[in-house]
Write a protein that holds these residues in place. Structure first.
Motif, mmCIF file in Angstrom:
data_model
loop_
_atom_site.group_PDB
_atom_site.id
_atom_site.type_symbol
_atom_site.label_atom_id
_atom_site.label_comp_id
_atom_site.label_asym_id
_atom_site.label_seq_id
_atom_site.Cartn_x
_atom_site.Cartn_y
_atom_site.Cartn_z
ATOM 1 N N TRP A 1 52.401 48.689 73.146
ATOM 2 C CA TRP A 1 53.158 48.990 74.368
ATOM 3 C C TRP A 1 54.215 47.916 74.627
ATOM 4 N N THR B 1 58.157 48.711 74.595
ATOM 5 C CA THR B 1 58.990 48.454 75.779
ATOM 6 C C THR B 1 60.180 47.582 75.420
ATOM 7 N N TYR C 1 63.446 48.245 78.047
ATOM 8 C CA TYR C 1 62.998 48.454 79.411
ATOM 9 C C TYR C 1 62.597 47.122 80.026
ATOM 10 N N ASP C 2 62.308 47.145 81.305
ATOM 11 C CA ASP C 2 61.888 45.943 82.017
ATOM 12 C C ASP C 2 60.539 45.465 81.459
ATOM 13 N N ARG D 1 58.757 42.923 82.538
ATOM 14 C CA ARG D 1 57.907 42.209 83.484
ATOM 15 C C ARG D 1 56.580 42.906 83.775
ATOM 16 N N PRO D 2 56.553 44.224 84.000
ATOM 17 C CA PRO D 2 55.252 44.868 84.223
ATOM 18 C C PRO D 2 54.314 44.748 83.026
ATOM 19 N N VAL D 3 54.859 44.890 81.820
ATOM 20 C CA VAL D 3 54.033 44.782 80.624
ATOM 21 C C VAL D 3 53.528 43.354 80.455
ATOM 22 N N LEU E 1 53.019 41.146 82.737
ATOM 23 C CA LEU E 1 51.994 40.895 83.749
ATOM 24 C C LEU E 1 50.670 41.523 83.332
ATOM 25 N N PHE E 2 50.731 42.731 82.802
ATOM 26 C CA PHE E 2 49.503 43.413 82.356
ATOM 27 C C PHE E 2 48.851 42.652 81.211
#
Length: 289
Positions: free
Chosen positions: A203, A207, A212-213, A215-217, A219-220
């Motif tokens: 993932w 990403t 894509y951004d 930051r969410p990945v 953080l996860f």
């Protein structure tokens, strides 16, 4: 020539400005050219497989970002893996510890019930994969299946079924191989965490490839690693092995040049497989000599 607004022009309609790019070839495309994909949009050329001449019999088949066929059910392999895990979970509840003892990952240890030495180093290589589909505790099973369903639903449509299946198998194998090499030889390990962390690595690479951004990945991934190293009873070796193996496989699948796509993709998968096998052989030799 770029317009004054700073937006590029569609490569098929030079009079139209656009801020959208094809997720595969990254050429600018306007609304008239955009073909919906599982994530983002593709241009007509990529949807046709990049072959406008029709030389290949399936050149007009939509393709995933990694070059696989776009399937109507983007979670088929994910569903099959969950079903396999569920079947083994039920079997473990019915059969009890005996089945678990036979399928769990163990490096090299004496088994009192069997009265003999068992483990990968004793030739039971099947444990490297059987353990990745095996769970005993309900919470462990539910948590891993939730991760497999959610992240698998993101990654599988972008890779295609065959490549996604290869990713899952190699991620699980990489997690088991690192656990076998690093963990004590008599320490049992089981669960699909290696596969799930392989999907997390995939993932992240996906990403990044799609720009894509992140930051969410990120953080996860950070939270997943925090839980890995702070909660007791977790095989961090399987998590890290799966994460690295999954990221390497996915990088090879997504960044292979179109002209040599199959060769590079097979090579990336083969390289990860050879590394895993070399680790297992070296560890087995050290335990049995």
């Amino acid at each position: 020539m770029e317009p004054q607004s700073g937006l590029p022009r569609c490569h098929r309609h030079p009079d139209v400005e656009t801020g959208i790019r094809c997720t595969r070839c990254e050429k600018p495309i306007c609304p008239r050219c955009m073909v919906s994909a599982s994530v983002g949009f593709q241009c007509p050329d990529c949807v046709r497989g990049g072959s406008g001449t029709g030389h290949a019999p399936d050149a007009n088949q939509p393709r995933t970002l990694a070059g696989g066929r776009v399937a109507s059910d983007g979670r088929l392999v994910t569903k099959i893996l969950i079903a396999l895990n569920l079947a083994l979970f039920i079997a473990a509840q019915v059969a009890g510890d005996r089945l678990v003892d036979e399928l769990t990952l163990i490096g090299y240890a004496y088994s009192p019930p069997l009265g003999e030495l068992v483990g990968v180093a004793d030739g039971e290589w099947y444990r490297l994969l059987s353990s990745t589909f095996l769970h005993q505790e309900v919470a462990h099973f539910v948590f891993n299946m939730l991760g497999l369903w959610v992240i698998g639903g993101i990654v599988e449509p972008e890779l295609g079924r065959i490549r996604f299946a290869a990713l899952c198998l190699l991620s699980g194998l990489s997690g088991s191989a690192l656990a076998f090499v690093v963990a004590p030889s008599n320490q049992p390990s089981l669960g699909a965490s290696g596969v799930v962390f392989g999907l997390i690595g995939a993932w992240a690479v996906l990403t990044r490839r799609q720009r894509y951004d992140m930051r969410p990945v990120a953080l996860f991934v950070a939270l997943s690693l925090l839980l890995t190293f702070t909660r007791p009873g977790i095989s961090w070796e399987a998590h890290i092995g799966g994460l690295v193996g999954g990221a390497l496989v996915t990088y090879g699948l997504l960044h292979a040049p179109k002209a040599r796509r199959n060769l590079v993709q097979y090579g990336a998968c083969g390289l990860v497989l050879l590394i895993d096998l070399a680790m297992v052989l070296a560890r087995s030799a050290s335990l049995t000599t």
